[in-house]
Design a protein around this motif. Structure first.
Motif, PDB file in Angstrom:
ATOM      1  N   THR A  23       0.650  -1.244  -0.102  1.00 59.14           N
ATOM      2  CA  THR A  23       0.047  -0.056  -0.090  1.00 59.14           C
ATOM      3  C   THR A  23       0.881   1.346   0.035  1.00 59.14           C
ATOM      4  O   THR A  23       0.622   2.357  -0.528  1.00 59.14           O
ATOM      5  CB  THR A  23      -0.942  -0.090   1.194  1.00 59.14           C
ATOM      6  N   LEU A  24       2.019   1.033   0.913  1.00 59.24           N
ATOM      7  CA  LEU A  24       2.729   2.480   0.857  1.00 59.24           C
ATOM      8  C   LEU A  24       3.616   2.816  -0.330  1.00 59.24           C
ATOM      9  O   LEU A  24       3.637   4.013  -0.677  1.00 59.24           O
ATOM     10  CB  LEU A  24       3.808   2.238   1.973  1.00 59.24           C
ATOM     11  N   PHE A  25       4.135   1.523  -0.939  1.00 53.08           N
ATOM     12  CA  PHE A  25       5.105   1.905  -2.212  1.00 53.08           C
ATOM     13  C   PHE A  25       4.406   1.455  -3.491  1.00 53.08           C
ATOM     14  O   PHE A  25       5.122   1.895  -4.309  1.00 53.08           O
ATOM     15  CB  PHE A  25       6.503   0.982  -2.055  1.00 53.08           C
ATOM     16  N   ALA A  26       3.395   0.796  -3.642  1.00 56.07           N
ATOM     17  CA  ALA A  26       2.868   0.405  -4.917  1.00 56.07           C
ATOM     18  C   ALA A  26       2.084   1.847  -5.673  1.00 56.07           C
ATOM     19  O   ALA A  26       1.628   2.534  -4.960  1.00 56.07           O
ATOM     20  CB  ALA A  26       1.928  -0.623  -4.890  1.00 56.07           C
ATOM     21  N   ALA A  27       2.513   1.597  -7.035  1.00 55.52           N
ATOM     22  CA  ALA A  27       2.018   2.576  -7.771  1.00 55.52           C
ATOM     23  C   ALA A  27       0.464   2.443  -8.058  1.00 55.52           C
ATOM     24  O   ALA A  27      -0.034   1.304  -7.889  1.00 55.52           O
ATOM     25  CB  ALA A  27       2.661   2.595  -9.183  1.00 55.52           C
ATOM     26  N   ALA A  28      -0.114   3.312  -8.546  1.00 48.84           N
ATOM     27  CA  ALA A  28      -1.641   3.200  -8.530  1.00 48.84           C
ATOM     28  C   ALA A  28      -1.940   2.002 -10.018  1.00 48.84           C
ATOM     29  O   ALA A  28      -1.086   2.037 -10.797  1.00 48.84           O
ATOM     30  CB  ALA A  28      -2.335   4.512  -9.332  1.00 48.84           C
ATOM     31  N   PRO A  29      -2.770   1.402  -9.749  1.00 46.11           N
ATOM     32  CA  PRO A  29      -2.969   0.185 -10.706  1.00 46.11           C
ATOM     33  C   PRO A  29      -3.467   0.775 -12.517  1.00 46.11           C
ATOM     34  O   PRO A  29      -3.931   2.062 -12.316  1.00 46.11           O
ATOM     35  CB  PRO A  29      -4.210  -0.640 -10.064  1.00 46.11           C
ATOM     36  N   ASP A  30      -3.462  -0.031 -13.183  1.00 41.67           N
ATOM     37  CA  ASP A  30      -4.131   0.503 -14.496  1.00 41.67           C
ATOM     38  C   ASP A  30      -4.777  -0.870 -15.139  1.00 41.67           C
ATOM     39  O   ASP A  30      -4.686  -1.903 -14.769  1.00 41.67           O
ATOM     40  CB  ASP A  30      -3.188   0.815 -15.400  1.00 41.67           C
ATOM     41  N   MET A  31      -5.775  -0.249 -16.009  1.00 44.17           N
ATOM     42  CA  MET A  31      -6.407  -1.651 -16.792  1.00 44.17           C
ATOM     43  C   MET A  31      -6.431  -1.107 -18.226  1.00 44.17           C
ATOM     44  O   MET A  31      -6.310   0.181 -18.461  1.00 44.17           O
ATOM     45  CB  MET A  31      -7.728  -2.000 -16.161  1.00 44.17           C
ATOM     46  N   HIS A  32      -7.210  -2.010 -19.137  1.00 44.98           N
ATOM     47  CA  HIS A  32      -7.013  -1.620 -20.473  1.00 44.98           C
ATOM     48  C   HIS A  32      -8.740  -1.564 -21.054  1.00 44.98           C
ATOM     49  O   HIS A  32      -9.325  -2.699 -20.554  1.00 44.98           O
ATOM     50  CB  HIS A  32      -6.243  -2.593 -21.339  1.00 44.98           C
ATOM     51  N   ALA A  33      -9.114  -0.529 -21.733  1.00 44.49           N
ATOM     52  CA  ALA A  33     -10.455  -0.377 -22.128  1.00 44.49           C
ATOM     53  C   ALA A  33     -10.410  -1.640 -23.503  1.00 44.49           C
ATOM     54  O   ALA A  33      -9.618  -1.925 -23.903  1.00 44.49           O
ATOM     55  CB  ALA A  33     -10.668   0.902 -22.643  1.00 44.49           C
ATOM     56  N   HIS A  34     -11.512  -2.147 -23.362  1.00 49.07           N
ATOM     57  CA  HIS A  34     -11.861  -3.215 -24.656  1.00 49.07           C
ATOM     58  C   HIS A  34     -12.801  -2.897 -25.513  1.00 49.07           C
ATOM     59  O   HIS A  34     -13.954  -2.287 -25.291  1.00 49.07           O
ATOM     60  CB  HIS A  34     -12.367  -4.520 -23.782  1.00 49.07           C
ATOM     61  N   LYS A  35     -12.280  -2.747 -26.853  1.00 47.11           N
ATOM     62  CA  LYS A  35     -13.140  -2.322 -28.046  1.00 47.11           C
ATOM     63  C   LYS A  35     -14.283  -3.741 -28.164  1.00 47.11           C
ATOM     64  O   LYS A  35     -13.843  -4.817 -28.496  1.00 47.11           O
ATOM     65  CB  LYS A  35     -12.443  -2.447 -29.043  1.00 47.11           C
ATOM     66  N   LEU A  36     -15.369  -3.317 -28.028  1.00 44.69           N
ATOM     67  CA  LEU A  36     -16.537  -4.247 -28.038  1.00 44.69           C
ATOM     68  C   LEU A  36     -16.910  -4.661 -29.446  1.00 44.69           C
ATOM     69  O   LEU A  36     -17.183  -3.636 -30.313  1.00 44.69           O
ATOM     70  CB  LEU A  36     -17.882  -3.858 -27.356  1.00 44.69           C
ATOM     71  N   GLU A  37     -16.899  -5.878 -29.541  1.00 46.33           N
ATOM     72  CA  GLU A  37     -17.489  -6.366 -30.817  1.00 46.33           C
ATOM     73  C   GLU A  37     -18.951  -6.221 -30.984  1.00 46.33           C
ATOM     74  O   GLU A  37     -19.367  -5.689 -32.140  1.00 46.33           O
ATOM     75  CB  GLU A  37     -17.017  -7.610 -31.308  1.00 46.33           C
ATOM     76  N   THR A  38     -19.722  -6.589 -29.984  1.00 48.01           N
ATOM     77  CA  THR A  38     -20.992  -6.272 -29.824  1.00 48.01           C
ATOM     78  C   THR A  38     -21.351  -5.742 -28.603  1.00 48.01           C
ATOM     79  O   THR A  38     -20.606  -5.900 -27.492  1.00 48.01           O
ATOM     80  CB  THR A  38     -21.908  -7.675 -29.765  1.00 48.01           C
ATOM     81  N   THR A  39     -22.469  -4.630 -28.693  1.00 49.42           N
ATOM     82  CA  THR A  39     -22.764  -3.941 -27.286  1.00 49.42           C
ATOM     83  C   THR A  39     -23.417  -4.972 -26.489  1.00 49.42           C
ATOM     84  O   THR A  39     -24.453  -5.513 -26.794  1.00 49.42           O
ATOM     85  CB  THR A  39     -23.368  -2.610 -27.468  1.00 49.42           C
ATOM     86  N   PRO A  40     -23.166  -4.836 -25.149  1.00 49.71           N
ATOM     87  CA  PRO A  40     -24.209  -5.605 -24.261  1.00 49.71           C
ATOM     88  C   PRO A  40     -25.573  -5.031 -24.117  1.00 49.71           C
ATOM     89  O   PRO A  40     -25.751  -3.882 -24.175  1.00 49.71           O
ATOM     90  CB  PRO A  40     -23.375  -5.385 -23.072  1.00 49.71           C
ATOM     91  N   VAL A  41     -26.575  -5.870 -23.963  1.00 46.54           N
ATOM     92  CA  VAL A  41     -27.900  -5.477 -23.519  1.00 46.54           C
ATOM     93  C   VAL A  41     -27.823  -4.973 -21.901  1.00 46.54           C
ATOM     94  O   VAL A  41     -27.288  -5.747 -21.188  1.00 46.54           O
ATOM     95  CB  VAL A  41     -28.876  -6.763 -23.641  1.00 46.54           C
ATOM     96  N   ILE A  42     -28.377  -3.677 -22.255  1.00 45.71           N
ATOM     97  CA  ILE A  42     -28.240  -3.319 -20.612  1.00 45.71           C
ATOM     98  C   ILE A  42     -29.407  -3.864 -19.552  1.00 45.71           C
ATOM     99  O   ILE A  42     -30.480  -3.323 -19.556  1.00 45.71           O
ATOM    100  CB  ILE A  42     -28.226  -1.698 -20.644  1.00 45.71           C
ATOM    101  N   ASP A  43     -29.060  -4.839 -18.983  1.00 51.04           N
ATOM    102  CA  ASP A  43     -29.984  -5.660 -18.114  1.00 51.04           C
ATOM    103  C   ASP A  43     -29.668  -5.974 -16.833  1.00 51.04           C
ATOM    104  O   ASP A  43     -30.010  -6.691 -16.184  1.00 51.04           O
ATOM    105  CB  ASP A  43     -30.622  -6.964 -18.953  1.00 51.04           C
ATOM    106  N   GLY A  44     -28.337  -5.514 -16.644  1.00 51.18           N
ATOM    107  CA  GLY A  44     -27.626  -5.820 -15.175  1.00 51.18           C
ATOM    108  C   GLY A  44     -26.998  -7.070 -15.419  1.00 51.18           C
ATOM    109  O   GLY A  44     -26.507  -7.850 -14.286  1.00 51.18           O
ATOM    110  N   ILE A  45     -27.103  -7.973 -16.049  1.00 48.27           N
ATOM    111  CA  ILE A  45     -26.480  -9.450 -16.326  1.00 48.27           C
ATOM    112  C   ILE A  45     -25.234  -9.378 -16.959  1.00 48.27           C
ATOM    113  O   ILE A  45     -25.396  -9.275 -18.240  1.00 48.27           O
ATOM    114  CB  ILE A  45     -27.371 -10.280 -16.829  1.00 48.27           C
TER     115      ILE A  45
END
Length: 733
Positions: A23-45
């Protein structure tokens, strides 16, 4: 000693030490955005949805409470993808006890502190100071806010600005299942602000609440004195490819109203139309236009009791003035502000003044220069208010490590109908301000201002200098403010004039071992004093306190206050009771208690008992809340003040009652009521609002207002019924 027990204990201590070191010495994390081939249905699942199959989730959340620095007790997976038009966020909040998930509310922008929740902050400009926050709970509410200069504190406001009333068009759905609960967000890129470039990196962080454990965990680790608003310590979202910003929204409204009583001899009907428009000049600079602006759908102000000599502060609630409000903020909030938007379209008594229209250009020019230009025009009201044109110009340059420097101009030009000569109907205010971040824990702030008012040619200056030091264990602050006798920002706010103020605070945070269920102790001492230029002390407040916070969420605050009130001119505290000039020194005890606010029934009480203006005062403020699931909520508050002053008629009470009721048919359809009784004014006010929202704060509103007053014993009742409908048209999508 049992060797197995010894080794287990040793390994646990080693794991804790390694976790602390990371916690004291670690750098802030990172993640990569993913280009979606199909968009999700916004249903919470999220689990099983093929749209998320190629995305790599962010994991590894870390607690700040109850077990600071330890991994979250439940796993959280966050997926981020994007299409040509929108950013998508998928959240899987694993929970080994789905029956224990707590959902307390389904109203838009309702408090997410006391419910299982997930929040994200997005810094699309990667300036590490500003951002947009989005959140939800297992009921799928929409919670959004705008953060300027990292705001201050959880779900509050302070050194920067936390603007919960900022609303935008986006979608979220949640679902509870055997795995826990999950949610899917669709946030159109036009809702966000970001830089130029085909491939970008954004600042990002996530927060998860697990309410039954009173647990708060972050993806990018924070000290326990920080919050999600700490944009400078967010992680990084890499490789996102947003489109060039194309945003033109047109939001017309139609309104019809019927009024009766309240001074009217006949029933009065009215109808009106107007519009707002929004255009993205660049991805980070927005032009807003408004014509014949109306805010009939905004909730009524909460009534307050003024039992002192100084002006009361009522917060802004009108949507047009709240967006990007933090960029225009210069001064000390609620005490001395160079620009206070309630001066536009609202009289000092709270009456509505028609707003003809206006424009606002706000955002960023380049990577670090913030600009804000505002022009508004209000109509004249015969015998009541002159016509006015208001202009505000603000610029600030962001520097490294939470630092900045800026300036502001605020002007009012009236039509002269209330002043002679007409040329004197104007007011100007000017200020420069700056902040300087030193390391991670020190922040210096300062501003200096001057006003220009015809007829006031004396000391029309004001300034403030402050220093804050804030770590996970200590919080200290010191500030000096001075306001001249003729300093008069008419489009700003002053609680009092002609004073020098010195204030300071020292607070210690202690996380004891699990003793008596305690989570944290916060002993602290603070002092605030106000003096006139001749050395006469007008106010003094020494506060010594300790907060006991328990792991259940229950809190107990025990304090003692030593007060000084220097009254220069006699004033009427309530009708028929006058406080005489003099200096009054007193002591008082203070107790604040509130139960676990996530329970269906909760209670809190603020009690102050001691001396006041040479006599005695007992002040009680109990509040009881009751809810049924996440759909029905009620809250009853009673403000009780009993005075016994050594003046004629000095034995009196001043009371105020407030009842809130709300029912959510769905997260976008709500019925709300606010009923208030003010004993001093002998007034009952009722505000009932039905809203059916389509996007952000646009949709259908039905509003009923009623005010029952008594003038010398003669009752008078005014009633108003309003129907308003607005709709957002996306003209470039």
């Amino acid at each position: 000693m049992n060797n197995t027990h010894y080794l287990s204990t040793r390994h646990a201590l080693l794991a804790s030490a390694l976790c602390f070191a990371n916690t004291l010495f670690a750098a802030a994390p990172d993640m990569h955005a993913h280009k979606l081939e199909t968009t999700p249905v916004i249903d919470g699942i999220v689990v099983g949805d093929e749209a998320w199959s190629g995305a790599t989730p962010a994991t590894g959340f870390q607690q700040v409470q109850p077990n600071d620095g330890q991994p979250s007790s439940q796993e959280t997976e966050v997926y981020i993808g994007y299409s040509d038009t929108s950013l998508y966020i998928g959240v899987v909040a694993h929970d080994d006890n789905p029956a224990g998930i707590i959902v307390t509310d389904s109203r838009r922008d309702s408090n997410l502190q006391d419910t299982d929740a997930f929040l994200v902050i997005i810094d699309g400009l990667l300036d590490r100071q500003n951002g947009f926050m989005f959140g939800t709970n297992a009921a799928g509410i929409e919670y959004d806010a705008q953060i300027t200069k990292e705001g201050s504190g959880d779900f509050g406001s302070g050194g920067g600005a936390f603007n919960l009333n900022w609303d935008s068009s986006w979608t979220v759905k949640s679902k509870i299942g055997d795995h826990g609960w999950s949610a899917e967000f669709e946030i159109p890129f036009r809702t966000l602000r970001y830089g130029s470039g085909d491939v970008q990196d954004w600042g990002i962080n996530f927060r998860r609440n697990i309410r039954r454990n009173n647990e708060v965990a972050y993806w990018s680790p924070l000290d326990r004195n920080r919050s999600l608003q700490r944009v400078s310590e967010a992680g990084t979202l890499k490789g996102i490819e947003p489109p060039a910003q194309r945003n033109l929204q047109f939001t017309p409204y139609v309104l019809s109203s019927v009024r009766r009583g309240g001074g009217l001899t006949d029933t009065e009907t009215d109808s009106d139309v107007g519009f707002d428009a929004k255009y993205s000049v660049t991805p980070s600079l927005t032009l807003d236009l408004t014509y014949n602006t109306d805010f009939a759908q905004v909730e009524a102000d909460e009534q307050q009791l003024n039992l002192d000599r100084f002006a009361l502060f009522f917060p802004e609630k009108r949507p047009f003035f709240l967006e990007n409000a933090g960029q225009f903020g210069v001064g000390n909030g609620g005490e001395v502000e160079l620009f206070f938007s309630r001066r536009i379209g609202i009289s000092d008594e709270g009456a509505v003044i028609p707003v003809d229209g206006g424009a606002r250009l706000s955002g960023k020019v380049g990577e670090r220069t913030n600009v804000g230009l505002l022009y508004m025009s209000t109509d004249s009201v015969a015998g009541f208010a002159p016509g006015n044109n208001f202009a505000v110009a603000r610029v600030s340059q962001e520097l490294s490590n939470r630092s900045s420097i800026g300036a502001i101009y605020v002007g009012r030009d009236g039509d002269g109908s209330f002043l002679t000569p007409e040329s004197d109907d104007y007011n100007r205010s000017y200020a420069v301000d700056g902040t300087w971040g030193i390391g991670d824990n020190v922040l210096l702030k300062a501003w200096a201002a001057k006003s220009d008012t015809p007829g006031l040619t004396g000391d029309d200056n004001a300034y403030s200098v402050s220093a804050d030091y804030n770590t996970s264990t200590w919080s200290t602050a010191l500030s000096v403010t001075e306001v001249g006798e003729d300093f008069n920002p008419e489009v700003g706010f002053l609680s009092r004039t002609d004073y020098r103020k010195i204030s300071g605070r020292v607070l210690r945070r202690v996380r004891p071992a699990d003793t008596w269920g305690l989570l944290e102790l916060r002993p602290h001492i603070s002092y605030t004093g106000y003096w006139k230029p001749d050395g006469f002390q007008e106010s003094g407040f020494l506060h010594i306190d300790n907060h006991f916070e328990f792991r259940t969420g229950t809190e107990l605050h025990t304090g003692v206050n030593f007060t000084k009130a220097g009254v220069i001119d006699a004033f009427e505290i309530v009708d028929g009771v006058t406080v005489q000039p003099g200096t009054y020194d007193h002591g008082e005890v203070q107790i604040v208690y509130f139960t676990n606010q996530s329970k269906p029934v909760s209670f809190n009480l603020r009690t102050t008992v001691g001396g006041r203006f040479g006599g005695d005062r007992v002040s009680l403020r109990p509040t009881i809340r009751y809810r049924i699931g996440e759909t029905f909520r009620s809250e009853l508050t009673y403000v009780y003040n009993d005075f016994d002053l050594p003046v004629p008629n000095g034995d009196f009470t001043a009371n105020l009652a407030r009842l809130r009721l709300s029912y959510s048919f769905t997260p976008s359809m709500q019925l709300q009521a606010l009923i208030q009784y003010n004993e001093n004014a002998d007034t009952v006010g009722t505000n009932v609002r039905f809203s059916w929202l389509r996007n952000a704060n646009s949709g259908l509103y039905l509003v009923y207002n009623e005010v029952d007053e008594r003038f010398d014993g003669a009752p008078s009742t005014g009633r108003e019924f309003i129907l308003k409908y607005s709709h957002i048209f996306d003209l470039l999508n």
